[in-house]
Design a protein around this motif. Structure first.
Motif, PDB file in Angstrom:
ATOM      1  N   THR A 203      40.171  37.233  29.503  1.00 55.52           N
ATOM      2  CA  THR A 203      41.389  36.200  29.638  1.00 55.52           C
ATOM      3  C   THR A 203      42.297  36.497  30.674  1.00 55.52           C
ATOM      4  OG1 THR A 203      42.718  37.350  28.006  1.00 55.52           O
ATOM      5  CG2 THR A 203      41.519  35.803  27.285  1.00 55.52           C
ATOM      6  N   ALA A 204      42.324  37.785  31.445  1.00 58.69           N
ATOM      7  CA  ALA A 204      42.983  38.375  32.343  1.00 58.69           C
ATOM      8  C   ALA A 204      43.199  37.412  33.553  1.00 58.69           C
ATOM      9  CB  ALA A 204      42.835  39.586  32.914  1.00 58.69           C
ATOM     10  N   HIS A 205      41.884  36.863  34.054  1.00 55.43           N
ATOM     11  CA  HIS A 205      41.883  35.960  35.228  1.00 55.43           C
ATOM     12  C   HIS A 205      42.761  34.789  34.858  1.00 55.43           C
ATOM     13  CE1 HIS A 205      40.768  33.939  38.917  1.00 55.43           C
ATOM     14  NE2 HIS A 205      40.151  33.054  38.227  1.00 55.43           N
ATOM     15  N   ASP A 206      42.412  34.021  33.663  1.00 55.92           N
ATOM     16  CA  ASP A 206      42.817  32.728  33.348  1.00 55.92           C
ATOM     17  C   ASP A 206      44.302  32.835  33.307  1.00 55.92           C
ATOM     18  OD1 ASP A 206      40.324  31.640  33.210  1.00 55.92           O
ATOM     19  OD2 ASP A 206      40.129  32.069  31.099  1.00 55.92           O
ATOM     20  N   LEU A 207      44.952  33.961  32.983  1.00 53.49           N
ATOM     21  CA  LEU A 207      46.254  34.394  32.578  1.00 53.49           C
ATOM     22  C   LEU A 207      47.082  34.812  33.789  1.00 53.49           C
ATOM     23  CD1 LEU A 207      46.074  35.337  28.946  1.00 53.49           C
ATOM     24  CD2 LEU A 207      46.968  33.096  29.591  1.00 53.49           C
ATOM     25  N   SER A 208      46.400  35.159  34.775  1.00 57.57           N
ATOM     26  CA  SER A 208      47.171  36.005  35.955  1.00 57.57           C
ATOM     27  C   SER A 208      48.373  35.223  36.502  1.00 57.57           C
ATOM     28  CB  SER A 208      45.947  36.017  37.218  1.00 57.57           C
ATOM     29  OG  SER A 208      45.696  34.716  37.748  1.00 57.57           O
ATOM     30  N   ASN A 209      48.617  33.732  36.453  1.00 58.18           N
ATOM     31  CA  ASN A 209      49.689  33.313  36.648  1.00 58.18           C
ATOM     32  C   ASN A 209      50.932  33.643  35.797  1.00 58.18           C
ATOM     33  OD1 ASN A 209      48.867  32.211  38.907  1.00 58.18           O
ATOM     34  ND2 ASN A 209      48.388  30.410  38.054  1.00 58.18           N
ATOM     35  N   MET A 210      50.824  34.142  34.425  1.00 58.48           N
ATOM     36  CA  MET A 210      51.488  34.107  33.476  1.00 58.48           C
ATOM     37  C   MET A 210      51.538  35.766  32.841  1.00 58.48           C
ATOM     38  SD  MET A 210      51.336  31.128  30.928  1.00 58.48           S
ATOM     39  CE  MET A 210      49.671  30.758  30.915  1.00 58.48           C
ATOM     40  N   ALA A 211      50.602  36.522  33.450  1.00 55.18           N
ATOM     41  CA  ALA A 211      50.804  37.737  32.730  1.00 55.18           C
ATOM     42  C   ALA A 211      49.955  38.938  33.373  1.00 55.18           C
ATOM     43  CB  ALA A 211      49.988  37.753  31.195  1.00 55.18           C
TER      44      ALA A 211
END
Length: 149
Positions: A48-56
């Motif tokens: 999930t790191a790539h999908d959430l890269s704008n938030m986390a």
């Protein structure tokens, strides 16, 4: 799977990440690389790191190498996941007595994504504690241990 996530090994590194990452949720996973539940959580975090890269921003911390933070956050069960936003510790109401950390692994990637989104949106509105969007059946149950009481 933790090979794909950055590791923090010293108090200085952890402090720099907590204080230096702006406008993103800092996710700190405390655990051990050889623990099976930690590996399960690391797989979810790395996927999930790539999908959430704008938030986390997601980091891995070995409990044996960061003893000061392990004691400070009372990490008695691993894995434990702690959240920060702009240097502030974000608390989450999971329906359990401890709002400071998530203990155990998330059941699904979507549970983790939903939690990060709620923390991010709450933090952007100035909240320091948010209610968990995760179904209570998907939250691991445990008893708090109080030593020396």
């Amino acid at each position: 799977m933790s090979l794909f996530l950055p590791k923090l090994t010293s108090k200085k590194d952890i402090d720099e990440v907590i204080k230096g990452v702006a406008e993103k949720v800092v996710v700190l996973r405390f655990g051990r690389d050889e623990d099976s539940v930690c590996l399960q959580l690391d797989e979810i975090l790395s996927k999930t790191a790539h999908d959430l890269s704008n938030m986390a921003s997601i980091y891995i911390i070995d409990v044996d190498k960061a003893l000061i933070y392990t004691r400070y956050f009372d990490i008695s069960y691993i894995p434990s996941t702690v959240f920060f936003f702009n240097g502030q510790h974000m608390k989450v109401d999971y329906g359990s007595p401890d709002h400071t950390k998530f203990v155990g692994s998330f059941k699904t990637k979507q549970d983790f994504k939903d939690l990060i989104e709620v923390i991010y949106r709450g933090a952007m509105r100035g909240k320091m504690i948010v209610r968990s969007p995760i179904d209570p059946r998907n939250i691991p149950k445990y008893d708090l241990l109080f030593h020396g009481i």
